[in-house]
Design a protein around this motif. Structure first.
Motif, mmCIF file in Angstrom:
data_model
loop_
_atom_site.group_PDB
_atom_site.id
_atom_site.type_symbol
_atom_site.label_atom_id
_atom_site.label_comp_id
_atom_site.label_asym_id
_atom_site.label_seq_id
_atom_site.Cartn_x
_atom_site.Cartn_y
_atom_site.Cartn_z
ATOM 1 N N ASN A 54 -8.082 1.719 -4.615
ATOM 2 C CA ASN A 54 -8.421 2.949 -3.891
ATOM 3 C C ASN A 54 -9.592 3.629 -4.594
ATOM 4 O OD1 ASN A 54 -8.541 5.401 -2.556
ATOM 5 N ND2 ASN A 54 -6.328 5.564 -2.350
ATOM 6 N N SER A 55 -10.797 3.146 -4.299
ATOM 7 C CA SER A 55 -11.995 3.655 -4.978
ATOM 8 C C SER A 55 -12.314 5.091 -4.581
ATOM 9 C CB SER A 55 -13.197 2.753 -4.682
ATOM 10 O OG SER A 55 -13.329 2.554 -3.293
ATOM 11 N N GLY A 56 -11.912 5.481 -3.373
ATOM 12 C CA GLY A 56 -12.113 6.871 -2.958
ATOM 13 C C GLY A 56 -11.321 7.821 -3.838
ATOM 14 N N LEU A 57 -10.071 7.448 -4.114
ATOM 15 C CA LEU A 57 -9.240 8.240 -5.027
ATOM 16 C C LEU A 57 -9.839 8.245 -6.424
ATOM 17 C CD1 LEU A 57 -6.647 9.740 -5.895
ATOM 18 C CD2 LEU A 57 -5.569 7.492 -6.174
ATOM 19 N N ALA A 58 -10.298 7.088 -6.882
ATOM 20 C CA ALA A 58 -10.871 6.985 -8.230
ATOM 21 C C ALA A 58 -12.077 7.906 -8.390
ATOM 22 C CB ALA A 58 -11.281 5.540 -8.507
ATOM 23 N N THR A 59 -12.943 7.913 -7.391
ATOM 24 C CA THR A 59 -14.147 8.746 -7.453
ATOM 25 C C THR A 59 -13.794 10.228 -7.451
ATOM 26 O OG1 THR A 59 -15.387 7.039 -6.265
ATOM 27 C CG2 THR A 59 -16.366 9.225 -6.352
ATOM 28 N N SER A 60 -12.916 10.625 -6.541
ATOM 29 C CA SER A 60 -12.517 12.034 -6.457
ATOM 30 C C SER A 60 -11.782 12.484 -7.711
ATOM 31 C CB SER A 60 -11.624 12.251 -5.228
ATOM 32 O OG SER A 60 -12.292 11.903 -4.046
ATOM 33 N N LEU A 61 -10.880 11.621 -8.195
ATOM 34 C CA LEU A 61 -10.070 11.958 -9.366
ATOM 35 C C LEU A 61 -10.927 12.063 -10.619
ATOM 36 C CD1 LEU A 61 -7.071 12.474 -9.736
ATOM 37 C CD2 LEU A 61 -6.798 10.099 -10.424
ATOM 38 N N LEU B 174 -1.553 14.360 -5.828
ATOM 39 C CA LEU B 174 -0.732 14.870 -4.727
ATOM 40 C C LEU B 174 -1.612 15.461 -3.632
ATOM 41 C CD1 LEU B 174 2.254 16.673 -6.535
ATOM 42 C CD2 LEU B 174 2.279 14.475 -5.351
ATOM 43 N N GLN B 175 -2.632 16.217 -4.050
ATOM 44 C CA GLN B 175 -3.526 16.850 -3.082
ATOM 45 C C GLN B 175 -4.373 15.834 -2.333
ATOM 46 O OE1 GLN B 175 -5.617 19.493 -5.722
ATOM 47 N NE2 GLN B 175 -4.217 21.194 -5.365
ATOM 48 N N ILE B 176 -4.820 14.800 -3.044
ATOM 49 C CA ILE B 176 -5.733 13.819 -2.447
ATOM 50 C C ILE B 176 -5.011 12.803 -1.573
ATOM 51 C CG2 ILE B 176 -7.373 11.952 -2.967
ATOM 52 C CD1 ILE B 176 -8.048 13.497 -5.550
ATOM 53 N N ILE B 177 -3.802 12.389 -1.986
ATOM 54 C CA ILE B 177 -3.112 11.300 -1.285
ATOM 55 C C ILE B 177 -1.906 11.777 -0.479
ATOM 56 C CG2 ILE B 177 -1.777 9.191 -1.570
ATOM 57 C CD1 ILE B 177 -3.510 8.323 -3.743
ATOM 58 N N LEU B 178 -0.905 12.323 -1.171
ATOM 59 C CA LEU B 178 0.366 12.574 -0.504
ATOM 60 C C LEU B 178 0.321 13.726 0.491
ATOM 61 C CD1 LEU B 178 3.032 11.953 -3.301
ATOM 62 C CD2 LEU B 178 2.212 10.426 -1.520
ATOM 63 N N VAL B 179 -0.375 14.806 0.153
ATOM 64 C CA VAL B 179 -0.431 15.958 1.065
ATOM 65 C C VAL B 179 -1.047 15.577 2.413
ATOM 66 C CG1 VAL B 179 -1.436 18.248 1.445
ATOM 67 C CG2 VAL B 179 -0.382 17.697 -0.756
ATOM 68 N N THR C 119 0.833 -1.201 0.000
ATOM 69 C CA THR C 119 0.000 0.000 0.000
ATOM 70 C C THR C 119 0.867 1.250 0.000
ATOM 71 O OG1 THR C 119 -1.788 -1.123 1.190
ATOM 72 C CG2 THR C 119 -1.777 1.272 1.269
ATOM 73 N N SER C 120 1.927 1.244 0.780
ATOM 74 C CA SER C 120 2.840 2.390 0.864
ATOM 75 C C SER C 120 3.512 2.658 -0.483
ATOM 76 C CB SER C 120 3.899 2.138 1.941
ATOM 77 O OG SER C 120 3.306 1.859 3.181
ATOM 78 N N ILE C 121 3.977 1.581 -1.125
ATOM 79 C CA ILE C 121 4.619 1.729 -2.436
ATOM 80 C C ILE C 121 3.614 2.233 -3.467
ATOM 81 C CG2 ILE C 121 5.715 0.465 -4.328
ATOM 82 C CD1 ILE C 121 6.939 -1.396 -2.185
ATOM 83 N N ASN C 122 2.394 1.688 -3.437
ATOM 84 C CA ASN C 122 1.335 2.149 -4.349
ATOM 85 C C ASN C 122 1.072 3.635 -4.173
ATOM 86 O OD1 ASN C 122 0.977 -0.409 -5.355
ATOM 87 N ND2 ASN C 122 -0.773 -0.894 -4.040
ATOM 88 N N THR C 123 1.044 4.066 -2.917
ATOM 89 C CA THR C 123 0.763 5.465 -2.612
ATOM 90 C C THR C 123 1.850 6.377 -3.161
ATOM 91 O OG1 THR C 123 -0.408 4.832 -0.583
ATOM 92 C CG2 THR C 123 0.352 7.108 -0.743
ATOM 93 N N LEU C 124 3.099 5.965 -3.032
ATOM 94 C CA LEU C 124 4.219 6.785 -3.507
ATOM 95 C C LEU C 124 4.297 6.826 -5.030
ATOM 96 C CD1 LEU C 124 6.965 5.670 -0.948
ATOM 97 C CD2 LEU C 124 5.726 7.842 -0.991
ATOM 98 N N LEU C 125 3.920 5.713 -5.686
ATOM 99 C CA LEU C 125 4.011 5.650 -7.144
ATOM 100 C C LEU C 125 2.784 6.228 -7.852
ATOM 101 C CD1 LEU C 125 5.566 2.096 -7.697
ATOM 102 C CD2 LEU C 125 6.715 4.315 -7.807
ATOM 103 N N ALA C 126 1.664 6.318 -7.142
ATOM 104 C CA ALA C 126 0.406 6.752 -7.761
ATOM 105 C C ALA C 126 0.485 8.090 -8.497
ATOM 106 C CB ALA C 126 -0.700 6.794 -6.703
#
Length: 207
Positions: free
Chosen positions: A159-166, A61-66, A26-33
């Motif tokens: 990450n369906s939450g990211l998909a919906t927001s994006l 970047l705004q949705i995940i990393l920030v 999950t961590s690697i996915n988050t960094l590469l997304a």
């Protein structure tokens, strides 16, 4: 790592899979997304849709990393406060995701009636193929049962939450763009819970 937990990590825990391995993926996915998601979207849709890669990159970047970076900063400087809030934050996150899903569905209810069945079939196939691909890859790499379960669940649950927001941010001109992510948010938690039960019963740990 606690801040990076998502549904796949919880389902992995319920399935008696390797939670540490799941959180690592999950961590690697988050960094590469932020890099891979815009790149893959552009490669797949460049001939059929106008993809603003830079806008997608900034949105991710705004949705995940920030939020993750802010979480680490808050935890570092206000550790006592965050330890008190950590009890209620998962509930706040769940409520926020449910509100997003409810908003998307309510705004597209008429379109869901006409094409919802097709979207649901696609979502189920996407989710199921993810589980199967992860399981097959684990067996191909000769991973033990706990890691195979974790890999299967991590690939199948997205990450369906990211998909919906994006989708709403990057493709505002497409009325139905957010619907698959909203449906997936509901479905993958149901299928994940079922799969966790099956894995607990069928797959015994092998070293």
């Amino acid at each position: 790592m606690e801040q990076l937990k998502k549904a796949s990590n919880v389902i992995t825990y319920f399935s008696k899979g390797d939670v540490a391995f799941s959180v690592c993926m999950t961590s690697i996915n988050t960094l590469l997304a932020p890099i891979l998601t815009p790149a893959i979207t552009y490669l797949l849709l460049r001939t059929t849709a106008n993809v603003d890669v830079s806008a997608m990159f900034i949105s991710i970047l705004q949705i995940i990393l920030v939020p993750i970076i802010l979480g680490f900063i808050m935890n570092h400087f206000f550790h006592k406060l965050t330890q008190k809030l950590v009890v209620v934050l998962p509930m706040v996150s769940t409520i926020a995701i449910c509100m997003i899903i409810a908003t998307v569905v309510s705004h597209n209810v008429s379109k869901i009636y006409t094409s919802g069945a097709l979207i649901l079939i696609i979502v189920v196939l996407h989710n199921t193929l993810g589980y199967l691909c992860g399981f097959s890859l684990g067996k191909l790499l000769k991973l033990n049962s706990s890691k195979t379960k974790a890999l299967s669940i991590e690939i199948g649950m997205q990450n369906s939450g990211l998909a919906t927001s994006l989708a709403g941010t990057v493709f505002p001109q497409l009325a139905m763009a957010t619907v698959p992510g909203a449906i997936f948010s509901v479905w993958h938690n149901i299928s994940g819970a079922i799969l966790a039960g099956l894995y607990r019963k069928v797959m015994n740990e092998t070293k």
